[in-house]
Design an enzyme around this catalytic site. Structure first.
Site, short mmCIF file in Angstrom:
data_model
loop_
_atom_site.label_atom_id
_atom_site.label_comp_id
_atom_site.label_asym_id
_atom_site.label_seq_id
_atom_site.Cartn_x
_atom_site.Cartn_y
_atom_site.Cartn_z
N HIS A 2 11.13 6.64 8.48
CA HIS A 2 11.46 6.67 6.42
C HIS A 2 13.27 7.27 6.75
CE1 HIS A 2 7.85 7.85 3.97
NE2 HIS A 2 6.94 7.40 5.81
N ARG A 51 1.16 -0.79 0.52
CA ARG A 51 -0.14 0.26 -0.19
C ARG A 51 0.79 0.98 -0.15
NH1 ARG A 51 -0.56 4.99 2.62
NH2 ARG A 51 -0.31 3.44 4.50
N ASP A 52 1.57 1.55 1.31
CA ASP A 52 2.42 2.52 1.36
C ASP A 52 3.12 2.51 0.14
OD1 ASP A 52 3.23 5.49 2.17
OD2 ASP A 52 3.96 4.80 3.82
N CYS A 84 6.17 9.19 -0.09
CA CYS A 84 4.66 9.66 0.06
C CYS A 84 4.49 11.31 -0.57
CB CYS A 84 4.59 11.23 1.81
SG CYS A 84 3.05 12.02 1.78
N HIS A 118 6.41 4.19 12.73
CA HIS A 118 6.74 4.09 11.11
C HIS A 118 7.23 5.20 10.66
CE1 HIS A 118 4.23 3.63 7.35
NE2 HIS A 118 5.26 4.81 7.06
N ASN A 165 10.15 4.27 2.75
CA ASN A 165 9.83 3.65 4.70
C ASN A 165 11.48 2.84 4.34
OD1 ASN A 165 7.26 4.39 5.06
ND2 ASN A 165 7.08 3.51 2.66
#
Length: 314
Positions: free
Chosen positions: A223, A28-29, A254, A221, A263
């Site tokens: 980065h 997803r991300d 993003c 989470h 990420n």
């Protein structure tokens, strides 16, 4: 010579969790920022390969309007292809009640809402103020909980914002607590542009605890924009956090914050955790092979250092 099965050496460190649950966000991300649309069948195979490598929480897709994230416009087609994955949690992102309706209609039992700790990012990502976004989430969370659906609350820009600069810890705590007070089961703290450092991480976690947000409900989470993701993860583990978000192959960014790079790579995370003697349930060789395969589908090498090291052929 292949060293993947004998290295890293296991050398435990004191006061760390025995096991960490990896919340895999690559499908997803990781993919949402790809400019070229990835075929649905490739996404489905990617998720199946991740599950086969031992990942038990795999964020599958997002039920947002196709106009905003064209890469994930195939959610209705993709999600039913994952029905054979027994024992694997498949959370999906929902922005509003319409997204919730779409997700529940397909049998989703874990959802996530995505908030912001700053007004600038809330305006750009949600076209709302922070307060307005929380009001939008309130009926989503209430309906999900009434249906016994697990809810994760993402909070972005927890450590810095490209428009507002430093984000005061008390500001993050206030929004995080408001998000949890809606009824979320879990909170994911997002370092969206990768500017966090270990002391900052521990300070935020301590402040959250003081305000009644328990460590066992928190995930992190990170980065890797400034190469700090693993250091920040270790700081969170030392505080007692046992849920870490990561993206296979280090994919992701993003679309609403151009300074956000990839990420934390799941392989890099697993290498560190296994070296510390922390259980993950993940087969690093199988995971690396999966990221190599996906990199071939995307037409470029994986940014993960561990993937590059383990897949190098002499």
């Amino acid at each position: 010579m292949t060293t993947a099965r004998t290295l890293p050496m296991t050398v435990p460190a004191p006061d760390l969790p025995a096991r960490v649950r990896i919340h895999e966000v690559g499908a997803r991300d990781g993919l949402q920022n790809e400019k070229t649309v990835v075929p649905t069948e490739v996404k489905a195979e990617f998720i199946h390969r991740l599950a086969a490598a031992g990942l038990t929480t795999i964020e599958a897709t997002s039920f947002v309007h196709p106009k905003w994230v064209p890469q994930l416009a195939d959610a209705e087609d993709l999600f039913p292809r994952l029905g054979d994955l027994e024992g694997v949690a498949l959370p999906v992102l929902v922005p509003n009640e319409r997204g919730l309706d779409r997700a529940i209609a397909l049998g989703a039992r874990r959802i996530a809402v995505f908030g912001s700790a700053t007004e600038a990012f809330a305006a750009r990502n949600l076209n709302r103020t922070v307060a307005e976004s929380l009001a939008m989430f309130e009926p989503v969370v209430a309906r999900a909980k009434a249906d016994k659906v697990h809810v994760r609350g993402y909070l972005s820009m927890c450590f810095g914002d490209p428009w507002e600069g430093p984000v005061p810890v008390h500001q993050v705590v206030r929004v995080a607590k408001a998000l949890m007070d809606l009824g979320c089961d879990e909170l994911s703290l997002g370092d969206t542009i990768g500017v966090a450092t270990p002391g900052h991480v521990q300070d935020l976690l301590s402040e959250l605890n003081e305000e009644g947000v328990h460590t066992d409900t928190i995930g992190v989470h990170f980065h890797d924009t400034y190469g700090q993701a693993l250091a920040n993860t270790l700081a969170a583990l030392q505080h007692g956090v046992t849920t870490v978000d990561a993206s296979a192959g280090g994919l992701g960014g993003c679309p609403y914050a151009k300074s956000a790079t990839g990420n934390l790579a799941t392989e890099d995370l697993v290498w560190m955790l296994h070296g510390l003697g922390i259980e993950t349930g993940v087969d690093l060789d199988a995971l690396t092979a999966t990221s190599v395969w996906l990199a071939e589908q995307l037409g470029r090498p994986s940014p993960s250092r561990t993937v590059r090291a383990l897949s190098h052929k002499e």
